[in-house]
Motif scaffolding. Structure first.
Motif, PDB file in Angstrom:
ATOM      1  N   THR A  69       5.270  -5.747 -12.997  1.00 12.18           N
ATOM      2  CA  THR A  69       5.405  -6.173 -14.390  1.00 12.18           C
ATOM      3  C   THR A  69       6.524  -7.218 -14.469  1.00 12.18           C
ATOM      4  OG1 THR A  69       7.017  -4.444 -14.835  1.00 12.18           O
ATOM      5  CG2 THR A  69       4.709  -3.891 -15.231  1.00 12.18           C
ATOM      6  N   ARG A  84       0.838  -1.204   0.000  1.00 15.59           N
ATOM      7  CA  ARG A  84       0.000   0.000   0.000  1.00 15.59           C
ATOM      8  C   ARG A  84       0.870   1.250   0.000  1.00 15.59           C
ATOM      9  NH1 ARG A  84      -3.789  -2.612  -0.775  1.00 15.59           N
ATOM     10  NH2 ARG A  84      -5.806  -2.789   0.239  1.00 15.59           N
ATOM     11  N   PRO A  85       0.889   1.982  -1.109  1.00 18.91           N
ATOM     12  CA  PRO A  85       1.545   3.290  -1.046  1.00 18.91           C
ATOM     13  C   PRO A  85       0.827   4.174  -0.017  1.00 18.91           C
ATOM     14  CG  PRO A  85       1.126   2.634  -3.318  1.00 18.91           C
ATOM     15  CD  PRO A  85       0.381   1.669  -2.441  1.00 18.91           C
ATOM     16  N   GLN A 129       9.843  -5.776 -13.746  1.00 19.01           N
ATOM     17  CA  GLN A 129      10.091  -5.464 -12.328  1.00 19.01           C
ATOM     18  C   GLN A 129      10.413  -6.735 -11.532  1.00 19.01           C
ATOM     19  OE1 GLN A 129       6.309  -3.399 -11.798  1.00 19.01           O
ATOM     20  NE2 GLN A 129       7.353  -1.466 -11.446  1.00 19.01           N
ATOM     21  N   ASP A 168      -8.794  -2.911  -5.700  1.00 14.39           N
ATOM     22  CA  ASP A 168      -8.959  -4.049  -4.799  1.00 14.39           C
ATOM     23  C   ASP A 168      -9.925  -3.697  -3.664  1.00 14.39           C
ATOM     24  OD1 ASP A 168      -8.416  -6.583  -3.697  1.00 14.39           O
ATOM     25  OD2 ASP A 168      -6.938  -5.726  -2.346  1.00 14.39           O
ATOM     26  N   GLU A 169      -9.749  -2.487  -3.105  1.00 17.98           N
ATOM     27  CA  GLU A 169     -10.585  -2.062  -1.980  1.00 17.98           C
ATOM     28  C   GLU A 169     -12.014  -1.735  -2.403  1.00 17.98           C
ATOM     29  OE1 GLU A 169      -9.040   1.164   0.429  1.00 17.98           O
ATOM     30  OE2 GLU A 169      -7.410  -0.135   1.095  1.00 17.98           O
ATOM     31  N   ALA A 178       2.209  12.024 -12.609  1.00 18.39           N
ATOM     32  CA  ALA A 178       2.027  11.182 -11.414  1.00 18.39           C
ATOM     33  C   ALA A 178       1.791   9.706 -11.749  1.00 18.39           C
ATOM     34  CB  ALA A 178       0.860  11.711 -10.584  1.00 18.39           C
ATOM     35  N   GLU A 199      -3.486  12.316  -7.949  1.00 21.38           N
ATOM     36  CA  GLU A 199      -3.376  13.608  -7.268  1.00 21.38           C
ATOM     37  C   GLU A 199      -3.595  14.753  -8.256  1.00 21.38           C
ATOM     38  OE1 GLU A 199       0.396  12.805  -5.196  1.00 21.38           O
ATOM     39  OE2 GLU A 199      -0.783  12.536  -3.386  1.00 21.38           O
ATOM     40  N   ARG A 229      -0.378   7.076  -0.076  1.00 17.98           N
ATOM     41  CA  ARG A 229      -1.542   7.866  -0.466  1.00 17.98           C
ATOM     42  C   ARG A 229      -2.852   7.093  -0.394  1.00 17.98           C
ATOM     43  NH1 ARG A 229       0.222   8.737  -6.813  1.00 17.98           N
ATOM     44  NH2 ARG A 229       2.313   8.620  -5.946  1.00 17.98           N
ATOM     45  N   ILE A 230      -2.776   5.755  -0.267  1.00 17.14           N
ATOM     46  CA  ILE A 230      -4.021   4.978  -0.145  1.00 17.14           C
ATOM     47  C   ILE A 230      -4.080   4.187   1.174  1.00 17.14           C
ATOM     48  CG2 ILE A 230      -3.261   2.884  -1.356  1.00 17.14           C
ATOM     49  CD1 ILE A 230      -6.067   3.026  -2.773  1.00 17.14           C
ATOM     50  N   ASP A 284       3.135   6.866 -12.282  1.00 15.48           N
ATOM     51  CA  ASP A 284       4.394   6.117 -12.220  1.00 15.48           C
ATOM     52  C   ASP A 284       4.125   4.755 -11.569  1.00 15.48           C
ATOM     53  OD1 ASP A 284       3.895   6.754  -9.605  1.00 15.48           O
ATOM     54  OD2 ASP A 284       5.637   8.062  -9.347  1.00 15.48           O
ATOM     55  N   SER A 285       5.183   4.019 -11.268  1.00 19.24           N
ATOM     56  CA  SER A 285       4.981   2.661 -10.743  1.00 19.24           C
ATOM     57  C   SER A 285       4.242   2.682  -9.397  1.00 19.24           C
ATOM     58  CB  SER A 285       6.321   1.939 -10.601  1.00 19.24           C
ATOM     59  OG  SER A 285       7.169   2.671  -9.747  1.00 19.24           O
ATOM     60  N   LEU A 286       4.489   3.733  -8.604  1.00 17.19           N
ATOM     61  CA  LEU A 286       3.800   3.839  -7.313  1.00 17.19           C
ATOM     62  C   LEU A 286       2.300   4.132  -7.516  1.00 17.19           C
ATOM     63  CD1 LEU A 286       5.156   3.333  -4.669  1.00 17.19           C
ATOM     64  CD2 LEU A 286       5.455   5.783  -4.345  1.00 17.19           C
ATOM     65  N   ALA A 287       1.997   4.947  -8.549  1.00 18.34           N
ATOM     66  CA  ALA A 287       0.594   5.240  -8.853  1.00 18.34           C
ATOM     67  C   ALA A 287      -0.110   3.972  -9.339  1.00 18.34           C
ATOM     68  CB  ALA A 287       0.504   6.338  -9.910  1.00 18.34           C
ATOM     69  N   ILE A 293      -4.045  -0.203  -8.232  1.00 17.72           N
ATOM     70  CA  ILE A 293      -4.399  -1.617  -7.995  1.00 17.72           C
ATOM     71  C   ILE A 293      -5.009  -1.782  -6.596  1.00 17.72           C
ATOM     72  CG2 ILE A 293      -3.465  -3.958  -7.687  1.00 17.72           C
ATOM     73  CD1 ILE A 293      -1.376  -3.279  -9.858  1.00 17.72           C
ATOM     74  N   ALA A 294      -4.413  -1.103  -5.607  1.00 16.37           N
ATOM     75  CA  ALA A 294      -4.925  -1.193  -4.235  1.00 16.37           C
ATOM     76  C   ALA A 294      -6.320  -0.579  -4.134  1.00 16.37           C
ATOM     77  CB  ALA A 294      -3.967  -0.506  -3.270  1.00 16.37           C
ATOM     78  N   MET A 295      -6.518   0.562  -4.841  1.00 15.82           N
ATOM     79  CA  MET A 295      -7.825   1.228  -4.819  1.00 15.82           C
ATOM     80  C   MET A 295      -8.893   0.309  -5.431  1.00 15.82           C
ATOM     81  SD  MET A 295     -10.169   2.971  -6.898  1.00 15.82           S
ATOM     82  CE  MET A 295      -9.400   3.758  -8.327  1.00 15.82           C
ATOM     83  N   ALA A 327      -0.170  -2.675 -17.718  1.00 12.72           N
ATOM     84  CA  ALA A 327       0.898  -2.179 -18.579  1.00 12.72           C
ATOM     85  C   ALA A 327       0.396  -1.951 -20.006  1.00 12.72           C
ATOM     86  CB  ALA A 327       2.064  -3.167 -18.578  1.00 12.72           C
ATOM     87  N   LEU A 359       0.608   0.929  -8.371  1.00  7.69           N
ATOM     88  CA  LEU A 359       0.329   0.153  -7.148  1.00  7.69           C
ATOM     89  C   LEU A 359      -0.860   0.743  -6.384  1.00  7.69           C
ATOM     90  CD1 LEU A 359       3.888  -0.576  -5.679  1.00  7.69           C
ATOM     91  CD2 LEU A 359       2.306  -2.208  -6.689  1.00  7.69           C
ATOM     92  N   THR A 360      -0.915   2.074  -6.345  1.00  4.16           N
ATOM     93  CA  THR A 360      -2.018   2.747  -5.660  1.00  4.16           C
ATOM     94  C   THR A 360      -3.333   2.429  -6.361  1.00  4.16           C
ATOM     95  OG1 THR A 360      -0.510   4.536  -5.085  1.00  4.16           O
ATOM     96  CG2 THR A 360      -2.852   4.988  -4.814  1.00  4.16           C
TER      97      THR A 360
END
Lengths: 248, 77
Positions: free
Chosen positions: A198, A94-95, A201, B46-47, B32, B15, A97-98, B34-37, B42-44, B59, B39-40
């Motif tokens: 990916t 979880r980054p 990665q 999922d939730e 914004a 953002e 921001r979430i 990027d790879s972290l976005a 995917i998490a969003m 991708a 992941l964010t």
């Protein structure tokens, strides 16, 4: 390594590392108390064990306050424990921001709070014998960092220092406390985590492990070593089993 | 979830200013994204949708419309 006649309770026994650990412990002669949330999965684990001195208990460790009482009941029925392995754990990528406090608290409850309450249960009179050994499943994420792993790494880092404090607190009671810190091992949990990446990665992450990704048995071997008399002069340590991940 | 609500969620992930996403945007145009976005996102998903997306699938995605398509009937007009 020899564990004949030893009773060892393993949490998270329906997960890949937990299951592999129970199998190895049974091969070494131990009587294993297999604990997890999913009764069906626990049944599968039980079938893969050597010998017939094993027990299965479905229990939800997030009910932390009930853990000590439950351990009393279990050991009253089957006899006191020689060892405890806490391999149940929640992984969460979880980054910030979430991040929600709800998911963070759930993760901490199973990974850390349950670990403390299992130790509290283990040290009770009649629950463990003298010379008992507790092994926690930490992670290299508890030693070094990684983006989007802050909650997970905070919980696994907590286990590293929890191990040290409990080793001191429980040494007078002749209980050893250690943890094992693996890097990426091929399990269902890591499969789920790798889906977030990916193929490029994943190749990058594997390259960070000089010896490649590990197998569940690599971790189980380290756990058994700390439980058995091979680890009798070891307490408060985190045994890093990482294919060289943290050597850089 | 309605498409408009999904756009607001996506703005949170990226953002970006509220109301700045309307569907045709190219994801690569957002600094914004990027790879972290990823992941964010995917998490969003999922939730909020209880759907597990893989990074390999994401991708291939180019636009916001592609993201909507990825979630199929989970997003209504």
């Amino acid at each position: 390594m020899e564990l004949s006649g030893r009773r060892i309770l393993v949490t998270g026994a329906s997960s890949r590392i937990g299951r592999e650990t129970t199998i190895l412990l049974s091969l070494l002669g131990a009587s294993v108390i297999v604990v997890g949330r999913n009764a069906e999965q626990l049944g599968i684990t039980l079938l893969s064990l050597e010998g017939n001195l094993h027990h299965v208990y479905a229990f939800d460790l997030s009910n932390v306050d009930e853990i000590p009482r439950w351990m009393k009941d279990v050991t009253y029925a089957i006899g006191p424990l020689h060892g405890l392995v806490h391999s149940a754990g929640v992984q969460c990528t979880r980054p910030l921001r979430i991040m929600s406090s709800e998911s963070l608290e759930e993760l901490m409850r199973v990974n850390v709070t349950a670990a403390i309450f299992l130790a509290k249960g283990f040290r009770q009179k009649g629950v463990s014998v003298a010379g008992g050994s507790i092994v926690y499943l930490s992670s290299v994420m508890g030693l070094v960092g990684q983006s989007a792993q802050s909650a997970y790494s905070a919980s696994k880092g907590a286990l590293v220092t929890l191990t040290k404090s409990l080793a001191l607190e429980l040494s007078g009671e002749n209980i050893r406390v250690n943890s094992v810190a693996p890097a990426m091992v091929r399990t269902e949990m890591s499969k789920k985590m790798l889906q977030l990446l990916t193929p490029e990665q994943i190749i990058q992450i594997e390259a960070m492990h000089p010896l490649g990704f590990g197998q569940p048995r690599d971790v189980a071997n380290a756990i058994a070593f700390l439980l058995a008399d091979t680890g009798k002069w070891i307490t408060g340590t985190s045994l890093v089993v990482d294919g060289g991940y943290t050597s850089r | 979830m309605k498409k408009s609500e999904f756009y607001r969620e996506l703005e949170e992930v990226l953002e970006a200013d509220s109301g700045s996403i309307s569907g045709d945007e190219v994801l690569a145009d957002f600094d914004a994204w990027d790879s972290l976005a990823v992941l964010t996102f995917i998490a969003m998903v999922d939730e909020k949708f209880e759907v597990t997306l893989t990074a390999s699938k994401l991708a291939l995605v180019k636009t916001v419309t592609d993201l909507v398509a990825l979630l199929g009937d989970k997003i209504t007009v």
